[in-house]
Scaffold this active site. Structure first.
Site, PDB file in Angstrom:
ATOM      1  N   GLY A 104      13.840 -17.402 -59.564  1.00  0.00           N
ATOM      2  CA  GLY A 104      12.719 -18.108 -58.939  1.00  0.00           C
ATOM      3  C   GLY A 104      11.389 -17.721 -59.559  1.00  0.00           C
ATOM      4  O   GLY A 104      10.501 -18.564 -59.736  1.00  0.00           O
ATOM      5  N   ASP A 105      11.236 -16.443 -59.897  1.00  0.00           N
ATOM      6  CA  ASP A 105      10.012 -15.979 -60.555  1.00  0.00           C
ATOM      7  C   ASP A 105       9.862 -16.634 -61.924  1.00  0.00           C
ATOM      8  O   ASP A 105       8.759 -16.969 -62.355  1.00  0.00           O
ATOM      9  CB  ASP A 105      10.044 -14.454 -60.710  1.00  0.00           C
TER      10      ASP A 105
END
Length: 307
Positions: free
Chosen positions: A251-252
């Protein structure tokens, strides 16, 4: 300039056990210690793509000193982590077995002097800069801490990315973040609903825009991702096919990939595609994905569809 903030980073102690037996002495089959923190992951992704950033956050004690060493020496990142007076940087234990188990530490106490030092750095952020506010933070800072940072910067033209959940995300929306990235479960939690269809995702994604977010990306796991931009244009991207090795940092990598695309003048549509390729490439890698791994997926361009 790009800034990433990890308010409660950690040393991630990753261990394999083979067959964990509760109540007995178990032997590790392997172990690894690395710097953990969503902002650190974003900075790593950007560095792999050739973009410099400055990692910010709080550290404490001997574990904090080790985290700084790993960030500087192993990851090669520029950093200005601030040392607190009480407590130590948390150790998060991640047990790799048939079912993965995590035991996360609480983190240090953030004292007033440390907060003031952070705000001194934040006050130097200039028009045109990017700031990533990523992940959780110690309870003592309050659910509105990201909102307070955004309020402090409200008179500047700074693109702020908020990758958080629950009240801290909700409280940030009134300050018009440039990008937010809830996953499907977090989107359901914000509105206390069960989301079943693409129409549901579209409806609640647009609701987040109405609440203040300029761009919204919703990660859908194996089903890909959805985006609605500042012009209410919507895009769905199917998931890339590949062997998932480790989803930590995926997600980062998505939010980092989107900003990288916009810095390099990608359209919103192409930046979104690049974001999904970045997240998928990291999931298919034992570490944060390399530039080559990301572009190999991005240039395939498979599974893309407008809404």
């Amino acid at each position: 300039m790009i800034y990433t903030l990890s308010l409660n980073p950690a040393l991630d102690h990753i261990v394999g056990t083979g067959d964990l037996k509760l109540g007995e002495t178990n032997r590790m089959t392997y172990e690894k210690i690395k710097a953990g923190g969503k902002g650190i992951n974003v900075s790593t992704l950007l560095k792999n793509l050739g973009e410099d950033s400055l990692s910010l956050g709080f550290v404490g004690g001997f574990t904090g000193r080790e985290l700084i060493r790993l960030v500087k020496d192993d990851l090669g990142l520029d950093q200005k982590f601030i040392e607190v007076k009480e407590g130590f940087t948390r150790i998060n234990i991640k047990i790799k077995d048939k079912v993965e188990t995590e035991i996360n530490g609480p983190g240090p106490v953030i004292d007033k002097d440390a907060l003031n030092k952070l705000f001194e750095i934040i006050n130097t952020i200039k028009d045109g800069d990017y700031l990533f506010l990523s992940g959780s933070f110690p309870d003592t800072l309050g659910d509105d801490f990201y909102a307070k940072i955004m309020d402090r910067l409200s008179d500047k033209n700074i693109k702020i990315i908020v990758d958080a959940s629950g009240p801290s995300l909700k409280n940030s929306l009134a300050h018009r973040p440039y990008l937010i990235k809830p996953n499907l479960r977090e989107l359901e939690g914000i509105f206390d609903v069960e989301i079943k269809t693409k129409d549901d995702i579209s409806y609640y994604g647009k609701k987040l825009r109405e609440m203040g977010a300029e761009n919204v990306i919703v990660s859908l796991g194996g089903d890909g991702a959805y985006m609605v931009n500042g012009h209410n244009e919507e895009f769905f991207k199917k998931a890339y096919q590949g062997k998932i090795i480790d989803t930590v940092g995926s997600g980062d990598s998505m939010v980092g990939g989107f900003v990288y695309g916009k810095i390099h003048d990608f359209s919103d549509e192409e930046a979104f595609k690049f974001a999904v390729a970045s997240g998928s490439a990291t999931a298919f890698s034992p570490t944060i994905a390399s530039k080559e791994e990301i572009y190999n997926l991005y240039e395939k361009g498979e599974g893309y569809e407008n809404n």
